[in-house]
Every structure is written in structure tokens, then in C-alpha cells.
Design a protein around this motif. Structure first.
Motif, PDB file in Angstrom:
ATOM      1  N   PRO A 340       0.809  -1.225   0.000  1.00  0.00           N
ATOM      2  CA  PRO A 340       0.000   0.000   0.000  1.00  0.00           C
ATOM      3  C   PRO A 340       0.840   1.271   0.000  1.00  0.00           C
ATOM      4  CG  PRO A 340      -0.942  -1.613   1.505  1.00  0.00           C
ATOM      5  CD  PRO A 340       0.371  -2.175   1.042  1.00  0.00           C
ATOM      6  N   ARG A 341       1.981   1.247   0.682  1.00  0.00           N
ATOM      7  CA  ARG A 341       2.820   2.458   0.755  1.00  0.00           C
ATOM      8  C   ARG A 341       3.387   2.850  -0.600  1.00  0.00           C
ATOM      9  NH1 ARG A 341       6.051  -1.604   2.944  1.00  0.00           N
ATOM     10  NH2 ARG A 341       7.943  -2.042   1.733  1.00  0.00           N
ATOM     11  N   ASP A 342       3.390   1.900  -1.553  1.00  0.00           N
ATOM     12  CA  ASP A 342       3.956   2.175  -2.873  1.00  0.00           C
ATOM     13  C   ASP A 342       2.906   2.651  -3.873  1.00  0.00           C
ATOM     14  OD1 ASP A 342       6.581   1.517  -2.193  1.00  0.00           O
ATOM     15  OD2 ASP A 342       6.215  -0.622  -2.507  1.00  0.00           O
ATOM     16  N   MET A 343       1.660   2.834  -3.426  1.00  0.00           N
ATOM     17  CA  MET A 343       0.627   3.355  -4.322  1.00  0.00           C
ATOM     18  C   MET A 343       0.187   4.732  -3.847  1.00  0.00           C
ATOM     19  SD  MET A 343      -2.900   1.647  -5.789  1.00  0.00           S
ATOM     20  CE  MET A 343      -3.771   1.525  -4.223  1.00  0.00           C
ATOM     21  N   LEU A 344       0.456   5.744  -4.669  1.00  0.00           N
ATOM     22  CA  LEU A 344       0.060   7.113  -4.360  1.00  0.00           C
ATOM     23  C   LEU A 344      -1.254   7.409  -5.051  1.00  0.00           C
ATOM     24  CD1 LEU A 344       3.536   8.754  -5.027  1.00  0.00           C
ATOM     25  CD2 LEU A 344       2.608   8.037  -2.811  1.00  0.00           C
ATOM     26  N   ILE A 345      -2.083   8.222  -4.417  1.00  0.00           N
ATOM     27  CA  ILE A 345      -3.381   8.579  -4.985  1.00  0.00           C
ATOM     28  C   ILE A 345      -3.455  10.098  -5.139  1.00  0.00           C
ATOM     29  CG2 ILE A 345      -5.894   8.428  -4.763  1.00  0.00           C
ATOM     30  CD1 ILE A 345      -4.519   5.728  -5.073  1.00  0.00           C
TER      31      ILE A 345
END
Length: 351
Positions: A340-345
Motif C-alpha cells: 500500500p505504501r507504494d501506491m500514491l493517490i
């Protein structure tokens, strides 16, 4: 500082940067973003019509270039072809009225600094591109400037020379402790050489921070795309840190996201590719989406995969190669996993 031309075009729009003494600032951005105009205003080659330039507490906005005590290294070297190396390096000292008895020693010192001792009597045409760029750097350093400006100094060199000069320029800058501004469109140069990076877009500062901040915590989709490779995927923000991506609910690095449409951004090398299995068997701490390998590109140190995770939605993935060869082939069913930390929104307005 702001630079507005008579036709109304704003090349630099309200730019404010405080450069710590002794550090190297990189101005990074695409062609036409205003980075070179900014450098030329600092150097005094373009007048500052709005704003101020202050160096060590001294206002220099209206000072002529030769009164700013600034060294400038150009992209195209800008050496005088009819002069020898020694005469090129000595030129700035002569313009400043330095005694001839002192000039020779300072020129030798500068050439030693850039690893060109014994080249004093050569002409620029007798030297390689890398050597000419070293002469250009020596000419900027010989005046002992309090500020060093570098305008894409490596762009005319081949890849191997660029790598060598990156290391050399950074080593000299750190050893001498000269506050420096480095203009480039190359993200590798900015991330590897600079203490602080300012990403510019359309004359404005899109983000200012350490190389780690710029790469890992981009402030907008523009910065994320410009600094490194990234997957840019439409998503639906459903609640808190969760988004629906290609029909699958995934967790992200963000919190308290407002519901609605957004853009998910994931670096290709942060995605792990394995043979297809039940996504439910993957732990809750990892996002997992099934897909089909559509293309495979072998580049030597890495393999690039295009994986279709929904109709018309491709995920680009990069994996390091191993001696055993390719792990996945076109048509294979695979599972794409990432933290999750590697997906930016980003919201649509930030894209």
C-alpha cells in the motif's frame, strides 16, 4: 522572481527559493519550464524586472554580471577557439584586473582542480568534449565565485562521460563548499548530484525538496511522472485509504481520501510479479490484482512487462533479470502485488 516578456508570456512566475549556503540546488523540468531563464536572471544575463536576488545578504538584482561574483558553466562550453586553455581560464581574472603575477598560479590551481594539469597550451579543438567541459568548469572556478551556476553542462557528453562528470562536479562542489545551482532536464542528474531539487512546470515551482522527497513523496501527478517512470491509472476512491482499481479494492499510502474519482500512481519496479494464484491467499498487507502478460521487453538488467489487469488497462512492471532467464511469457496469467505504501493517490485536479 518573475519574468514576463512584452508579448505577455510569463517565463518564470513568482519563484521563491532559499538555497542553503554550500549546497547544490537542482532545477529540474521539461524544456520551456523556465529553469534556464531563472539561471540567466541569477547570472545577470536576463534582467530581473520583478523580485530580488540576495546572495549572502547582499542585494544583487540590479548588479551587472561581472559584479555578482558568480561563476557560470554553459551547456556548449562557450570557450574561445582562438585562445589556449590557459588563456580561456585566465580570461575572467584579466577582466577583474587580477595581477598577471597571480593569474598564472591561479590558472594552474584551477586546471589541477579539474584534472587537466599540463593542458595550459592546448587549443579547445585539440580536446575531447569532456576535457572542454572541464576547462569551462575551471574558468568558472578560477575566479573563486561565491555562487556557481551550471546550465545543463552534461547534455552534450556521451553516457559514460556524463557519469564521470557527474561524480567529478559533485566532488569538486562539495570539496570547495560552493553554493551551486544546477539546471537539468535529466532526473538522474538531479537525484544523484543535488542536495535540494526544485521541479519546475510552466514557470512555477511544482515542488521543492530533497531527492528522496521528490521521488518518494511527489506533490502532484506531474512531479511523479516527470521524476522516474510510473503507472498512471484511473481509480475510484471509496473510503479512507481504499480505492477501487480495475475492479479490485486496494489500499493506498494516503489517508482520509475524499470519495470520488482519482488517479493511482505506482512505480513499475515496486510491483512484484508471480504466477497466478488466488489473491485471497495474499496477506492483507499487500495489494494483489490478477492479469495477463501482453508484452515482454528484455533490456539486459531488467525485463519490462505490460500486464493487462482489466480490459484496456495495462500495468507496466519492471523486474531485475536473473541467470535463469525470463520468468513470464506473453499470454501467462500472473498476479501483480505491491505494498500500500507504494501506491500514491492523486485527485483529478492534481493529475
Amino acid at each position: 522572481m518573475t519574468k514576463r516578456y512584452p508579448n505577455g508570456f510569463v517565463a518564470v512566475d513568482d519563484l521563491h527559493i532559499d538555497v542553503p549556503k554550500g549546497s547544490l540546488l537542482g532545477l529540474l523540468g521539461p524544456s520551456g519550464c523556465g529553469k534556464t531563464t531563472t539561471l540567466r536572471m541569477v547570472a545577470g544575463l536576463v534582467p530581473i524586472e520583478e523580485g530580488h536576488l540576495v546572495v549572502d545578504g547582499q542585494e544583487l538584482s540590479a548588479a551587472p554580471p561581472h559584479r555578482r561574483d558568480i561563476g557560470l558553466v554553459f551547456q556548449n562550453y562557450a570557450l574561445f577557439p582562438h585562445m589556449t586553455v590557459g588563456e580561456n581560464v585566465a580570461f575572467g581574472l584579466e577582466m577583474r584586473g587580477v595581477p598577471r603575477s597571480e593569474i598564472r598560479a591561479r590558472v594552474d590551481e584551477a586546471l589541477e582542480m579539474v584534472r587537466l594539469p599540463g593542458y595550459r597550451d592546448r587549443k579547445p579543438r585539440e580536446m575531447s568534449g569532456g576535457q572542454q567541459q572541464r576547462v569551462s568548469l575551471a574558468r568558472a572556478l578560477v575566479i573563486r565565485p561565491r555562487l556557481l551556476l551550471l546550465d545543463e553542462p552534461l547534455s552534450n557528453l556521451d553516457a559514460k562521460l556524463r557519469d564521470e562528470m557527474r561524480v567529478e562536479i559533485r566532488e569538486i562542489q562539495q570539496r570547495l563548499g560552493i553554493t551551486s545551482v544546477f539546471v537539468t532536464h535529466d532526473q538522474v542528474e538531479a537525484l544523484t548530484m543535488c542536495d535540494v531539487v526544485g521541479v519546475m512546470n510552466k514557470g512555477r515551482l511544482a515542488q521543492l525538496g530533497s531527492p528522496d522527497d521528490i521521488y518518494e513523496r511527489p506533490a502532484s501527478m506531474f512531479v511523479a511522472e516527470f521524476v522516474g517512470r510510473i503507472n498512471k491509472l484511473p481509480c475510484e476512491i471509496v473510503a479512507g485509504d481504499r480505492v477501487r482499481l480495475a475492479g479490485t479494492v486496494c489500499r493506498s499510502a494516503a489517508h482520509d481520501l475524499p470519495e470520488g474519482r482519482g488517479i493511482a500512481a505506482i512505480r513499475p519496479h515496486r510491483i512484484h510479479l508471480t504466477a497466478a494464484r488466488d489473491p485471497n491467499l495474499v496477506g492483507n498487507s499487500t495489494n494483489a490484482v490478477k492479469g495477463i502478460v501482453r508484452t515482454v521487453t528484455y533490456i539486459g538488467d531488467i525485463v519490462q512487462y505490460d500486464v493487462e489487469i482489466a480490459e484496456g488497462v495495462l500495468l507496466k512492471i519492471e523486474q531485475h533479470t536473473q541467470g535463469s532467464g525470463l520468468h513470464h511469457n506473453t499470454g501467462d496469467e500472473v498476479l501483480c502485488e505491491w505494498a500500500p505504501r507504494d501506491m500514491l493517490i492523486f485527485g483529478r485536479d492534481d493529475a
